[in-house]
Design a protein around this motif. Structure first.
Motif, PDB file in Angstrom:
ATOM      1  N   THR A 177      44.395  30.894  52.294  1.00 57.40           N
ATOM      2  CA  THR A 177      43.410  31.898  51.515  1.00 57.40           C
ATOM      3  C   THR A 177      42.521  31.353  50.665  1.00 57.40           C
ATOM      4  OG1 THR A 177      45.160  32.543  50.010  1.00 57.40           O
ATOM      5  CG2 THR A 177      44.855  33.950  52.049  1.00 57.40           C
ATOM      6  N   PRO A 178      42.887  30.435  50.075  1.00 62.37           N
ATOM      7  CA  PRO A 178      41.770  29.651  48.994  1.00 62.37           C
ATOM      8  C   PRO A 178      40.442  29.398  49.740  1.00 62.37           C
ATOM      9  CG  PRO A 178      43.992  29.008  48.326  1.00 62.37           C
ATOM     10  CD  PRO A 178      43.997  29.660  49.664  1.00 62.37           C
ATOM     11  N   TYR A 179      40.671  28.946  51.014  1.00 61.50           N
ATOM     12  CA  TYR A 179      39.625  28.349  51.917  1.00 61.50           C
ATOM     13  C   TYR A 179      38.599  29.254  52.185  1.00 61.50           C
ATOM     14  CZ  TYR A 179      42.300  24.012  51.561  1.00 61.50           C
ATOM     15  OH  TYR A 179      43.252  23.146  51.292  1.00 61.50           O
ATOM     16  N   ILE A 180      39.002  30.329  52.169  1.00 60.79           N
ATOM     17  CA  ILE A 180      38.053  31.638  52.475  1.00 60.79           C
ATOM     18  C   ILE A 180      37.018  31.708  51.437  1.00 60.79           C
ATOM     19  CG2 ILE A 180      37.963  34.168  52.722  1.00 60.79           C
ATOM     20  CD1 ILE A 180      40.594  34.166  53.939  1.00 60.79           C
ATOM     21  N   TYR A 181      37.442  31.413  50.105  1.00 58.42           N
ATOM     22  CA  TYR A 181      36.597  31.607  49.002  1.00 58.42           C
ATOM     23  C   TYR A 181      35.195  30.361  49.206  1.00 58.42           C
ATOM     24  CZ  TYR A 181      39.425  34.445  46.315  1.00 58.42           C
ATOM     25  OH  TYR A 181      40.262  35.344  45.986  1.00 58.42           O
ATOM     26  N   LEU A 182      35.933  29.177  49.780  1.00 56.79           N
ATOM     27  CA  LEU A 182      34.907  28.187  50.257  1.00 56.79           C
ATOM     28  C   LEU A 182      33.636  28.722  51.234  1.00 56.79           C
ATOM     29  CD1 LEU A 182      36.705  24.803  49.822  1.00 56.79           C
ATOM     30  CD2 LEU A 182      34.946  25.733  48.371  1.00 56.79           C
ATOM     31  N   VAL A 183      34.492  29.180  52.341  1.00 56.82           N
ATOM     32  CA  VAL A 183      33.441  29.832  53.238  1.00 56.82           C
ATOM     33  C   VAL A 183      32.498  30.697  52.872  1.00 56.82           C
ATOM     34  CG1 VAL A 183      33.496  31.077  55.306  1.00 56.82           C
ATOM     35  CG2 VAL A 183      35.229  29.510  55.017  1.00 56.82           C
ATOM     36  N   LEU A 206      31.020  31.201  41.689  1.00 54.33           N
ATOM     37  CA  LEU A 206      32.193  32.120  41.423  1.00 54.33           C
ATOM     38  C   LEU A 206      33.319  31.702  42.471  1.00 54.33           C
ATOM     39  CD1 LEU A 206      33.835  34.025  39.748  1.00 54.33           C
ATOM     40  CD2 LEU A 206      32.942  35.914  41.220  1.00 54.33           C
ATOM     41  N   GLY A 207      32.866  31.812  43.796  1.00 60.07           N
ATOM     42  CA  GLY A 207      33.695  31.404  44.885  1.00 60.07           C
ATOM     43  C   GLY A 207      34.383  29.793  44.703  1.00 60.07           C
ATOM     44  N   VAL A 208      33.643  28.978  44.300  1.00 61.58           N
ATOM     45  CA  VAL A 208      34.175  27.673  44.211  1.00 61.58           C
ATOM     46  C   VAL A 208      34.957  27.460  43.064  1.00 61.58           C
ATOM     47  CG1 VAL A 208      33.594  25.167  43.418  1.00 61.58           C
ATOM     48  CG2 VAL A 208      32.092  26.325  44.968  1.00 61.58           C
ATOM     49  N   PHE A 209      34.830  28.354  41.957  1.00 56.88           N
ATOM     50  CA  PHE A 209      35.780  28.531  40.906  1.00 56.88           C
ATOM     51  C   PHE A 209      37.100  28.959  41.410  1.00 56.88           C
ATOM     52  CE2 PHE A 209      37.665  31.259  37.645  1.00 56.88           C
ATOM     53  CZ  PHE A 209      38.043  30.322  36.719  1.00 56.88           C
ATOM     54  N   PHE A 217      38.259  29.085  44.464  1.00 58.16           N
ATOM     55  CA  PHE A 217      39.232  28.152  45.288  1.00 58.16           C
ATOM     56  C   PHE A 217      40.150  27.283  44.423  1.00 58.16           C
ATOM     57  CE2 PHE A 217      39.175  23.800  46.837  1.00 58.16           C
ATOM     58  CZ  PHE A 217      39.984  23.960  47.913  1.00 58.16           C
ATOM     59  N   PHE A 218      39.410  26.474  43.486  1.00 58.44           N
ATOM     60  CA  PHE A 218      40.141  25.571  42.360  1.00 58.44           C
ATOM     61  C   PHE A 218      41.193  26.451  41.598  1.00 58.44           C
ATOM     62  CE2 PHE A 218      36.517  23.015  43.185  1.00 58.44           C
ATOM     63  CZ  PHE A 218      37.139  22.078  43.970  1.00 58.44           C
ATOM     64  N   PHE A 219      41.078  27.671  41.206  1.00 59.06           N
ATOM     65  CA  PHE A 219      41.866  28.345  40.380  1.00 59.06           C
ATOM     66  C   PHE A 219      43.155  28.741  41.235  1.00 59.06           C
ATOM     67  CE2 PHE A 219      43.325  32.729  39.060  1.00 59.06           C
ATOM     68  CZ  PHE A 219      44.030  32.130  37.785  1.00 59.06           C
ATOM     69  N   LYS A 236      50.071  25.777  43.293  1.00 62.32           N
ATOM     70  CA  LYS A 236      50.629  24.651  43.192  1.00 62.32           C
ATOM     71  C   LYS A 236      51.820  24.822  42.119  1.00 62.32           C
ATOM     72  CE  LYS A 236      49.984  19.810  42.109  1.00 62.32           C
ATOM     73  NZ  LYS A 236      50.901  19.074  43.057  1.00 62.32           N
ATOM     74  N   LYS A 237      51.464  25.729  41.115  1.00 55.19           N
ATOM     75  CA  LYS A 237      52.243  25.823  39.982  1.00 55.19           C
ATOM     76  C   LYS A 237      53.334  26.673  40.308  1.00 55.19           C
ATOM     77  CE  LYS A 237      49.805  26.523  35.710  1.00 55.19           C
ATOM     78  NZ  LYS A 237      49.087  27.320  34.583  1.00 55.19           N
ATOM     79  N   MET A 238      53.084  27.566  41.353  1.00 52.07           N
ATOM     80  CA  MET A 238      54.154  28.673  41.880  1.00 52.07           C
ATOM     81  C   MET A 238      55.071  27.900  42.605  1.00 52.07           C
ATOM     82  SD  MET A 238      54.079  31.711  40.526  1.00 52.07           S
ATOM     83  CE  MET A 238      53.396  31.343  39.018  1.00 52.07           C
ATOM     84  N   GLN A 239      54.450  26.935  43.331  1.00 53.55           N
ATOM     85  CA  GLN A 239      55.395  26.081  44.305  1.00 53.55           C
ATOM     86  C   GLN A 239      56.262  25.229  43.535  1.00 53.55           C
ATOM     87  OE1 GLN A 239      52.934  23.367  46.917  1.00 53.55           O
ATOM     88  NE2 GLN A 239      54.655  23.397  48.337  1.00 53.55           N
TER      89      GLN A 239
END
Length: 64
Positions: free
Chosen positions: A7-13, A42-45, A47-49, A55-58
């Motif tokens: 799903t974060p890659y949707i923000y990049l799209v 905002l979309g790029v932000f 994505f990284f957020f 990763k934190k949850m994992q």
């Protein structure tokens, strides 16, 4: 829930779309591209957020 990994890659799209939209508006003197550029930023932000949060949850799940 493996789809949360993608799903974060949707923000990049969406960011790429809004950058394209801003470039199209840049050539028209009656339009202002600033809102499209802000949404793209905002979309790029987001994505990284989201990637960092996932990763934190994992890592938290591995410790448990």
């Amino acid at each position: 829930m493996s789809y949360f990994k993608y799903t974060p890659y949707i923000y990049l799209v969406f960011s790429v779309f809004f950058v394209y939209n801003a470039v199209e508006k840049w050539n028209d003197p009656n339009e202002t591209p600033m809102l499209s550029l802000m949404i793209a930023g905002l979309g790029v932000f987001m994505f990284f957020f989201r990637r960092r949060f996932a990763k934190k949850m994992q890592d938290r799940n591995r410790k448990s």
